[in-house]
Design a protein around this motif. Structure first.
Motif, PDB file in Angstrom:
ATOM      1  N   THR A 270      19.320  12.604 -14.619  1.00 29.01           N
ATOM      2  CA  THR A 270      18.464  12.157 -15.722  1.00 29.01           C
ATOM      3  C   THR A 270      18.220  10.654 -15.656  1.00 29.01           C
ATOM      4  OG1 THR A 270      19.194  13.922 -17.207  1.00 29.01           O
ATOM      5  CG2 THR A 270      18.245  11.957 -18.229  1.00 29.01           C
ATOM      6  N   PHE A 271      19.276   9.880 -15.432  1.00 27.62           N
ATOM      7  CA  PHE A 271      19.168   8.429 -15.572  1.00 27.62           C
ATOM      8  C   PHE A 271      18.918   7.707 -14.254  1.00 27.62           C
ATOM      9  CE2 PHE A 271      21.517   9.656 -19.448  1.00 27.62           C
ATOM     10  CZ  PHE A 271      20.593   9.196 -20.381  1.00 27.62           C
ATOM     11  N   ILE A 272      18.676   8.479 -13.191  1.00 24.93           N
ATOM     12  CA  ILE A 272      18.269   7.831 -11.943  1.00 24.93           C
ATOM     13  C   ILE A 272      16.918   7.136 -12.137  1.00 24.93           C
ATOM     14  CG2 ILE A 272      17.038   9.822 -10.949  1.00 24.93           C
ATOM     15  CD1 ILE A 272      18.331   9.090  -8.252  1.00 24.93           C
ATOM     16  N   ILE A 273      16.076   7.681 -13.027  1.00 24.58           N
ATOM     17  CA  ILE A 273      14.772   7.064 -13.292  1.00 24.58           C
ATOM     18  C   ILE A 273      14.953   5.739 -14.021  1.00 24.58           C
ATOM     19  CG2 ILE A 273      12.604   7.324 -14.572  1.00 24.58           C
ATOM     20  CD1 ILE A 273      12.597  10.241 -13.871  1.00 24.58           C
ATOM     21  N   GLN A 391      25.642   8.134 -22.645  1.00 16.87           N
ATOM     22  CA  GLN A 391      25.203   7.224 -21.590  1.00 16.87           C
ATOM     23  C   GLN A 391      23.934   6.490 -22.021  1.00 16.87           C
ATOM     24  OE1 GLN A 391      24.605   8.933 -17.700  1.00 16.87           O
ATOM     25  NE2 GLN A 391      24.446   6.943 -16.705  1.00 16.87           N
ATOM     26  N   GLY A 392      23.042   7.196 -22.715  1.00 14.67           N
ATOM     27  CA  GLY A 392      21.831   6.557 -23.224  1.00 14.67           C
ATOM     28  C   GLY A 392      22.146   5.407 -24.171  1.00 14.67           C
ATOM     29  N   SER A 393      23.173   5.580 -25.004  1.00 17.26           N
ATOM     30  CA  SER A 393      23.545   4.529 -25.953  1.00 17.26           C
ATOM     31  C   SER A 393      24.088   3.299 -25.226  1.00 17.26           C
ATOM     32  CB  SER A 393      24.580   5.052 -26.962  1.00 17.26           C
ATOM     33  OG  SER A 393      25.802   5.354 -26.319  1.00 17.26           O
ATOM     34  N   ILE A 394      24.749   3.514 -24.078  1.00 22.22           N
ATOM     35  CA  ILE A 394      25.212   2.378 -23.276  1.00 22.22           C
ATOM     36  C   ILE A 394      24.015   1.657 -22.650  1.00 22.22           C
ATOM     37  CG2 ILE A 394      26.556   1.682 -21.253  1.00 22.22           C
ATOM     38  CD1 ILE A 394      28.427   4.051 -21.809  1.00 22.22           C
ATOM     39  N   ILE A 395      23.063   2.434 -22.142  1.00 23.91           N
ATOM     40  CA  ILE A 395      21.864   1.843 -21.527  1.00 23.91           C
ATOM     41  C   ILE A 395      21.095   0.999 -22.537  1.00 23.91           C
ATOM     42  CG2 ILE A 395      19.605   2.387 -20.502  1.00 23.91           C
ATOM     43  CD1 ILE A 395      20.955   4.858 -19.217  1.00 23.91           C
ATOM     44  N   ASP A 396      21.061   1.449 -23.800  1.00 19.49           N
ATOM     45  CA  ASP A 396      20.345   0.707 -24.844  1.00 19.49           C
ATOM     46  C   ASP A 396      20.947  -0.674 -25.105  1.00 19.49           C
ATOM     47  OD1 ASP A 396      18.352   2.565 -25.334  1.00 19.49           O
ATOM     48  OD2 ASP A 396      19.514   3.645 -26.857  1.00 19.49           O
ATOM     49  N   LEU A 397      22.174  -0.917 -24.652  1.00 12.41           N
ATOM     50  CA  LEU A 397      22.808  -2.222 -24.861  1.00 12.41           C
ATOM     51  C   LEU A 397      22.139  -3.324 -24.055  1.00 12.41           C
ATOM     52  CD1 LEU A 397      26.597  -1.169 -24.791  1.00 12.41           C
ATOM     53  CD2 LEU A 397      25.196  -1.680 -26.804  1.00 12.41           C
ATOM     54  N   GLY A 398      21.475  -2.949 -22.959  1.00 11.28           N
ATOM     55  CA  GLY A 398      20.764  -3.929 -22.131  1.00 11.28           C
ATOM     56  C   GLY A 398      21.633  -4.601 -21.096  1.00 11.28           C
ATOM     57  N   PHE A 410      27.194   4.157 -15.659  1.00 13.76           N
ATOM     58  CA  PHE A 410      27.649   5.176 -14.704  1.00 13.76           C
ATOM     59  C   PHE A 410      29.173   5.232 -14.582  1.00 13.76           C
ATOM     60  CE2 PHE A 410      23.223   5.388 -13.736  1.00 13.76           C
ATOM     61  CZ  PHE A 410      23.041   6.719 -13.378  1.00 13.76           C
ATOM     62  N   ILE A 411      29.862   4.473 -15.432  1.00  6.73           N
ATOM     63  CA  ILE A 411      31.309   4.643 -15.535  1.00  6.73           C
ATOM     64  C   ILE A 411      31.638   6.020 -16.095  1.00  6.73           C
ATOM     65  CG2 ILE A 411      31.513   3.669 -17.856  1.00  6.73           C
ATOM     66  CD1 ILE A 411      33.989   3.164 -14.918  1.00  6.73           C
ATOM     67  N   LEU A 412      30.720   6.583 -16.890  1.00 11.46           N
ATOM     68  CA  LEU A 412      30.940   7.940 -17.426  1.00 11.46           C
ATOM     69  C   LEU A 412      30.912   8.988 -16.316  1.00 11.46           C
ATOM     70  CD1 LEU A 412      28.866   7.841 -20.747  1.00 11.46           C
ATOM     71  CD2 LEU A 412      31.331   7.565 -20.456  1.00 11.46           C
ATOM     72  N   PRO A 413      29.895   9.001 -15.430  1.00  8.92           N
ATOM     73  CA  PRO A 413      29.942   9.918 -14.291  1.00  8.92           C
ATOM     74  C   PRO A 413      31.167   9.702 -13.400  1.00  8.92           C
ATOM     75  CG  PRO A 413      27.700   9.148 -14.598  1.00  8.92           C
ATOM     76  CD  PRO A 413      28.561   8.351 -15.534  1.00  8.92           C
ATOM     77  N   PHE A 414      31.553   8.451 -13.191  1.00  7.87           N
ATOM     78  CA  PHE A 414      32.737   8.182 -12.358  1.00  7.87           C
ATOM     79  C   PHE A 414      33.976   8.851 -12.950  1.00  7.87           C
ATOM     80  CE2 PHE A 414      36.543   5.621 -11.521  1.00  7.87           C
ATOM     81  CZ  PHE A 414      36.592   5.693 -10.141  1.00  7.87           C
ATOM     82  N   THR A 415      34.136   8.740 -14.260  1.00 12.43           N
ATOM     83  CA  THR A 415      35.280   9.373 -14.929  1.00 12.43           C
ATOM     84  C   THR A 415      35.259  10.886 -14.745  1.00 12.43           C
ATOM     85  OG1 THR A 415      35.259   7.612 -16.591  1.00 12.43           O
ATOM     86  CG2 THR A 415      36.464   9.619 -17.154  1.00 12.43           C
TER      87      THR A 415
END
Length: 434
Positions: A270-273, A391-398, A410-415
């Motif tokens: 999803t977030f590769i884009i 993950q979206g909420s982390i991305i929104d942090l900028g 992507f620390i979430l996928p790593f976990t």
């Protein structure tokens, strides 16, 4: 023991049912992977935050969580074939609901359509996976499921290709200026309304088309005789099945591992884009990286199925988990195109995970318990609903510390990969010691 290597992967009498049921894997693969890039598309078209746009995934995978157990109970009472037909009917219904959703231009309506569509996918996955396992000997069941699952990414590639070649390039909202910035947000409300109507119609059409294909598959399967390889639950009460499953530690840990696997798959694709967007790459071009990732995933699925003839499946799962984690660390720590390549490479090592976890978890589950056991493994797909919004909420942090937030997310996928690796090692040691 001497006869085990001679067990046929697919017995001749089951060949036609195997082919028909395997086609279903491609159907839900298409739905999964045409939907993933829609998160970024809806984010722009409907002017949403990354967190709210990821509710597309919450609705999509939430449908699995809602319907997996009812699907299993339905199949226990009736048959695999009945479950498949009901699943296809719900799939088509959800797809056709995109027509009124596009007319009303409501993001919630689109999410509801996807929610109903995945009611159908829950029925299909709850049915098709154990059905494939049952079409032959237990010794070859995990390999047989890996083979059937290899056709899932073919559907996924089709979905990605439609998104990349038909949907995303025709979205007027994604047009950019010379600086690579999206111009949609600078337009007047009237101009935005016109573009929004156009773009939602572009998103609608592929879902309507796949709905028609699903109706055709429904007719073919309805007219085909299927073998009755299931136990309908007459001899074992659901309460006893739940007790049996609870006491099976490999199964219970497999459900947990599956939650994290589905989460990591959806987050990665999803977030590769958004990852590429942070590098100034537009959505249509970014989707090509998704297609490359899926191509690697498909190739690796066939290779890993072959490797399982020589390497224990649980050990191979642990090895692939370590490699996927290493690639994810590269995507986190390397800011630039090299990090994007690391993210694409993750798909090589995700390839065997879903069917292998599924097969390992059900390996020592009795036939009578397998339908409900399969339902919890399908219900584990809820991981794809819960973690993408996080993950979206982390991305929104900028920005997170010195890293772009999309990298840090992507620390979430790593976990997740750490947890999957641990499961593979635990099953391997359990088998080795047992």
């Amino acid at each position: 023991m001497k006869n085990t290597p001679k067990s046929a992967l697919i017995e001749h009498r089951y060949l036609l049912p195997f082919i028909l049921i395997t086609s279903l894997f491609a159907l839900w693969g298409f739905a999964n992977d045409i939907t993933n890039p829609m998160v970024a598309a809806f984010q722009t078209i409907m002017e949403l935050s990354a967190t709210k746009a990821s509710m597309v995934q919450f609705a999509f995978y939430g449908g699995y969580a809602t319907m997996a157990i009812p699907a299993a109970l339905f199949i226990r009472r009736y048959s695999y074939k009945s479950g498949i037909l009901l699943g296809l009917a719900l799939y088509a219904t959800g797809a056709f609901l995109f027509i009124p959703a596009a007319i009303y231009e409501e993001f919630t309506f689109f999410c509801l359509s996807l929610y109903i569509l995945t009611f159908g996918l829950a029925f299909l996955e709850t049915t098709a996976n154990p059905f494939i396992l049952s079409l032959g000997s237990k010794e070859t069941s995990t390999r047989r499921l890996n083979l059937a699952q290899a056709f899932n990414p073919m559907g996924s590639l089709s979905g990605m290709a439609v998104a990349s070649l038909i949907v995303l390039p025709n979205l007027l909202s994604d047009k950019r200026n010379e600086a690579g910035e999206t111009i949609f947000y600078t337009l007047s409300e009237a101009e935005k309304a016109s573009i929004r109507a156009h773009d939602l119609a572009v998103i609608r059409d592929p879902y309507v088309a796949i709905g028609l294909v699903v109706v055709a598959v429904f007719i073919i399967i309805a007219l085909t005789k299927m073998p009755n390889t299931s136990s309908t639950g007459i001899h074992v009460k659901a309460s006893q099945t739940l007790k049996n499953l609870w006491n099976n530690h490999i199964y219970c840990e497999g459900v947990i591992a599956q939650i994290f696997y589905v989460a990591v798959q959806i987050m990665t694709w999803t977030f590769i884009i958004q990852y590429a967007d942070n590098l100034g790459i537009n959505k249509a071009t970014a989707q090509n990286y998704n297609i490359l990732a899926m191509g690697m995933f498909l190739t690796s699925r066939f290779i890993s199925t072959f490797l399982m003839r020589y390497v224990n499946g649980s050990l191979l799962l642990a090895i692939f988990g370590c490699c996927a984690g290493a690639c994810t660390l590269g995507a986190i720590l390397i800011v630039g195109h090299a990090g994007l390549i690391c993210l694409v490479a993750v798909s090589i090592f995700m390839s065997l995970m879903f069917p292998t976890i599924y097969g390992l978890a059900l390996e020592n589950v009795s036939t009578e318990d397998s339908t409900l056991g399969a339902a919890f493994l399908v219900m584990a797909i809820v991981g794809g609903a819960l973690m993408p919004p996080l993950q979206g909420s982390i991305i929104d942090l900028g920005q997170v510390a010195w890293l772009p937030a999309v990298n840090a997310s992507f620390i979430l996928p790593f976990t997740c990969f750490v947890i999957i690796t641990i499961y593979g090692l635990r099953v391997y040691r359990s088998k080795k010691n047992g």
